[in-house]
Scaffold this active site. Structure first.
Site, mmCIF file in Angstrom:
data_model
loop_
_atom_site.group_PDB
_atom_site.id
_atom_site.type_symbol
_atom_site.label_atom_id
_atom_site.label_comp_id
_atom_site.label_asym_id
_atom_site.label_seq_id
_atom_site.Cartn_x
_atom_site.Cartn_y
_atom_site.Cartn_z
ATOM 1 N N SER A 273 -60.481 -52.370 30.877
ATOM 2 C CA SER A 273 -59.265 -52.903 31.481
ATOM 3 C C SER A 273 -58.907 -52.047 32.688
ATOM 4 C CB SER A 273 -58.127 -52.858 30.453
ATOM 5 O OG SER A 273 -56.865 -53.061 31.053
ATOM 6 N N TYR B 10 -53.085 -48.163 24.280
ATOM 7 C CA TYR B 10 -54.071 -49.079 24.848
ATOM 8 C C TYR B 10 -54.884 -48.369 25.929
ATOM 9 C CZ TYR B 10 -56.024 -53.348 26.874
ATOM 10 O OH TYR B 10 -56.884 -54.321 27.334
ATOM 11 N N LYS C 86 -58.963 -47.355 25.871
ATOM 12 C CA LYS C 86 -59.904 -47.821 26.895
ATOM 13 C C LYS C 86 -60.557 -46.651 27.622
ATOM 14 C CE LYS C 86 -59.393 -52.212 26.120
ATOM 15 N NZ LYS C 86 -60.509 -52.983 25.511
#
Length: 301
Positions: free
Chosen positions: A171, A184, A188
């Site tokens: 991402s 998050y 990642k």
């Protein structure tokens, strides 16, 4: 466009967080000729999604929304076979190594090997670190990071044998910290570090490793994102109609695999983030804060 000759005969596994994204990869591949294993990944109601690219499946979508997830995969696998492809599916919780082993063994048993592993199982969050329960961050790491590690561990010998590809769907949040998404972004970044190291360790074995960084993509990931107490937020704070579609992401990922790219940036925001971070990271901090603070009900206004 991805050509049939380029993908003909390959075997692809696509662990995924959303029916839209996996459907695109799977049906795109079916048109090109590979054999496909559709894993139905489960984590707090996060079932695999299958994404549609280049193949008209709009008539499928209303029906898919009404079916339990196993029947969705049965329907999609049947459609892939009807298009001349080969498909199977396997129930998996990617946080459990033994189930990931079974996923890989199913693929090898059904198709004789593995050429592409796409690691896309994931969940998101929306809360500032001050407020979030630490269990939420552990859940994100278990799915987003350890899910990737678990699948790669058991697929690696077969991918080395085929000189195949591992694709991690990361991402923009894996390029620069995204406020309100500490867990998050961390998961990642961890995925990126793991996959980059895996690439270096396999320099002489012909393994291709690609990290793909979509921007905001229209999927269910924001609806099912975890809030500070671990509950799903149930709504999206952003305009989904202005985001990349799963079809666009699928096309770009497929082209990146064929070109054996290292890093796959997909839109202007991702490319700008990657470039500006090198020269003006403090400016990028302020811009990320400004953009995310303008979301409806932003947790850090």
């Amino acid at each position: 466009m991805v050509t049939s000759a380029a993908l003909q005969g390959g075997m692809m596994i696509s662990p995924s967080q959303s029916i839209s994204l996996q459907l695109g990869v799977s049906l795109l591949a079916a048109r090109a000729g590979p054999r496909i294993l559709l894993p139905k990944h489960f984590w707090m109601r996060h079932w695999s999604k299958i994404f549609c690219t280049m193949i008209q499946v709009s008539s499928f979508r209303p029906l898919l929304s009404l079916l339990p997830f196993p029947q969705k995969l049965q329907l999609l696998a049947g459609d892939i076979r009807a298009r001349g492809g080969q498909a199977a599916y396997c129930g998996v919780d990617v946080t459990k190594p033994e189930e990931c082993r079974e996923l890989i063994e199913t693929a090898v048993r059904e198709f004789g090997g593995i050429d592409v592993l796409i690691c896309n199982a994931g969940i998101s969050m929306r809360a500032i670190f001050d407020d979030v329960d630490l269990g939420v961050l552990h859940r994100l790491m278990d799915v987003n990071f350890w899910g990737t590690v678990n699948c790669c561990k058991f697929a690696l010998p077969y991918l080395q044998a085929s000189k195949g590809s591992v694709v991690g769907i990361s991402s923009v949040a894996g390029l620069h910290g995204l406020p309100g998404r500490t867990g998050y972004s961390a998961s990642k970044y961890a995925m990126t570090g793991f996959l980059e190291t895996l690439r270096i360790e396999n320099l002489k074995k012909g393994l291709h490793v690609m990290i793909a960084c979509p921007g905001f993509t229209a999927s269910n990931v924001r609806f099912s994102a975890l809030t500070a107490d671990g509950k799903q937020q149930g709504a999206t704070p952003r305009n989904e109609s202005k985001m990349m579609t799963p079809e666009e992401v699928a096309r770009i990922v497929a082209k990146g695999i064929l070109r054996r790219k290292r890093l796959c940036l997909m839109e202007s925001e991702g490319r700008a983030t990657h470039f500006v971070k090198k020269f003006a990271p403090a400016f990028l901090d302020r811009m990320f804060y400004l953009v995310m603070s303008r979301e409806p009900d932003s947790p850090f206004k």
